[in-house]
Design a protein around this motif. Structure first.
Motif, PDB file in Angstrom:
ATOM      1  N   GLY A   3       0.828  -1.208   0.000  1.00  0.00           N
ATOM      2  CA  GLY A   3       0.000   0.000   0.000  1.00  0.00           C
ATOM      3  C   GLY A   3       0.859   1.254   0.000  1.00  0.00           C
ATOM      4  O   GLY A   3       1.828   1.356   0.757  1.00  0.00           O
ATOM      5  N   ASP A   6       0.373   7.786   0.553  1.00  0.00           N
ATOM      6  CA  ASP A   6      -0.069   8.819  -0.383  1.00  0.00           C
ATOM      7  C   ASP A   6      -0.015  10.183   0.304  1.00  0.00           C
ATOM      8  O   ASP A   6      -0.758  10.430   1.259  1.00  0.00           O
ATOM      9  CB  ASP A   6      -1.497   8.465  -0.834  1.00  0.00           C
ATOM     10  CG  ASP A   6      -2.075   9.480  -1.803  1.00  0.00           C
ATOM     11  OD1 ASP A   6      -1.467  10.553  -1.999  1.00  0.00           O
ATOM     12  OD2 ASP A   6      -3.154   9.185  -2.356  1.00  0.00           O
ATOM     13  N   ARG A  53       0.564   5.466  -8.794  1.00  0.00           N
ATOM     14  CA  ARG A  53      -0.126   5.021  -7.574  1.00  0.00           C
ATOM     15  C   ARG A  53      -0.038   3.502  -7.433  1.00  0.00           C
ATOM     16  O   ARG A  53       0.229   2.974  -6.350  1.00  0.00           O
ATOM     17  CB  ARG A  53      -1.587   5.465  -7.612  1.00  0.00           C
ATOM     18  CG  ARG A  53      -2.417   4.970  -6.439  1.00  0.00           C
ATOM     19  CD  ARG A  53      -3.871   5.406  -6.541  1.00  0.00           C
ATOM     20  NE  ARG A  53      -4.022   6.857  -6.539  1.00  0.00           N
ATOM     21  CZ  ARG A  53      -3.916   7.631  -5.460  1.00  0.00           C
ATOM     22  NH1 ARG A  53      -3.665   7.082  -4.282  1.00  0.00           N
ATOM     23  NH2 ARG A  53      -4.072   8.929  -5.552  1.00  0.00           N
ATOM     24  N   ARG A  54      -0.228   2.804  -8.548  1.00  0.00           N
ATOM     25  CA  ARG A  54      -0.186   1.332  -8.463  1.00  0.00           C
ATOM     26  C   ARG A  54       1.235   0.830  -8.216  1.00  0.00           C
ATOM     27  O   ARG A  54       1.431  -0.165  -7.531  1.00  0.00           O
ATOM     28  CB  ARG A  54      -0.767   0.727  -9.728  1.00  0.00           C
ATOM     29  CG  ARG A  54      -2.238   1.111  -9.845  1.00  0.00           C
ATOM     30  CD  ARG A  54      -2.988   0.259 -10.795  1.00  0.00           C
ATOM     31  NE  ARG A  54      -4.315   0.871 -11.009  1.00  0.00           N
ATOM     32  CZ  ARG A  54      -5.273   0.318 -11.717  1.00  0.00           C
ATOM     33  NH1 ARG A  54      -5.072  -0.857 -12.280  1.00  0.00           N
ATOM     34  NH2 ARG A  54      -6.435   0.907 -11.865  1.00  0.00           N
ATOM     35  N   ASP A  57       1.832   1.459  -4.613  1.00  0.00           N
ATOM     36  CA  ASP A  57       1.086   0.454  -3.838  1.00  0.00           C
ATOM     37  C   ASP A  57       1.901  -0.834  -3.747  1.00  0.00           C
ATOM     38  O   ASP A  57       2.017  -1.429  -2.675  1.00  0.00           O
ATOM     39  CB  ASP A  57      -0.251   0.132  -4.531  1.00  0.00           C
ATOM     40  CG  ASP A  57      -1.376   1.025  -4.033  1.00  0.00           C
ATOM     41  OD1 ASP A  57      -1.249   1.579  -2.928  1.00  0.00           O
ATOM     42  OD2 ASP A  57      -2.375   1.167  -4.768  1.00  0.00           O
ATOM     43  N   GLY A  60       4.934  -0.150  -1.395  1.00  0.00           N
ATOM     44  CA  GLY A  60       4.764   0.508  -0.092  1.00  0.00           C
ATOM     45  C   GLY A  60       5.534   1.827  -0.076  1.00  0.00           C
ATOM     46  O   GLY A  60       6.072   2.242   0.946  1.00  0.00           O
TER      47      GLY A  60
END
Ligand SMILES: [Zn+2]
Length: 255
Positions: A3, A6, A53-54, A57, A60
């Protein structure tokens, strides 16, 4: 999956905690540029940040707010395009990198969504790597092979994806509400013989801003393209981390 951390959602103590454990940063670089009548001007930043973002993710990693502007000089003849100079982009990336060095971030992964940004990104990466921040810059790795497998339409030029099936599908996967398929139309312009060999405004030979055929795009194709790009990106990040593990980065190591 770990994850992303963000930065649009966490506060400074969360970042401090991540730094304590050791963390790398992921930064998308886009452009404010025309993308035909069916896609918004922020398409490149939207796509790059979605992919970033992916990747973050999967790692981490610290997901930085994107650099939304880029060097879009050759689309300036279309209203709405707002370009920054390559010198400005390089300086912005180097300034952000200096901040990451100060915070002791381990490395930076740049996710580029716009062709015109490649040179300033490569130069900023060289400077920052020399200053002790290893930088990996990604341009949607494996996209050409994925596009051949997944898409039905031919690209307008080899490796040239602009407001076409590829970009439209990825937008349908990431921001469907921002796509107006009722305005999607194909254009296969004839490239001037000296294209790529002299500075040239794209509007000189393209009327709609589309290069290719966006009409067969679907969200499912976009998901498949993004999944393939993210997988290829994570493999490159892994190789990059192994290469930098346990030895100091020196100027001689920088590309
Ligand atoms: Zn684009």
């Amino acid at each position: 999956m770990a994850g992303a951390i963000d930065m649009s959602r966490v506060s400074w103590p969360d970042v401090a905690e991540a730094l304590e454990r050791g963390v790398i940063a992921v930064l998308a670089v886009g452009a404010v540029e025309q993308h035909g009548a069916h896609l918004p001007l922020t398409t490149d930043a939207d796509l790059a940040h979605g992919v970033a973002r992916r990747i973050a993710d999967g790692l981490g990693a610290l997901l930085l707010p994107p650099v939304a502007y880029g060097d879009a000089w050759n689309n300036e003849a279309f209203p709405g395009t707002l370009s920054i100079s390559p010198e400005t982009l390089r300086a912005v990336l180097e300034d952000i990198g200096r901040g990451l060095i100060r915070m002791n971030v381990e490395a930076l992964v740049l996710v580029n969504g716009h062709f015109g940004n490649r040179e300033p990104i490569a130069l900023a990466a060289r400077t920052l790597t020399g200053q002790g921040l290893p930088v990996l810059h990604l341009d949607y790795p494996r996209l050409e092979a994925l596009a051949v497998q997944i898409c039905e339409s031919e690209p307008a030029g080899s490796g040239f994806y602009h407001a076409d099936e590829v970009e439209t599908a990825m937008m349908l996967a990431l921001r469907p509400q921002a796509v107006d398929m009722s305005r999607a139309a194909a254009e296969y312009p004839e490239f001037p013989v000296t294209f790529g060999h002299e500075p040239m405004q794209l509007r000189e030979f393209n009327t709609t801003g589309v290069f290719g055929d966006p009409r067969p795009a679907t969200a499912g194709k976009g998901e498949a393209l993004i999944a393939g790009i993210v997988e290829a990106s994570l493999q490159l990040v892994e190789a990059f981390r192994l290469r930098h593990k346990g030895h100091e980065v020196t100027d001689g190591n920088a590309q």
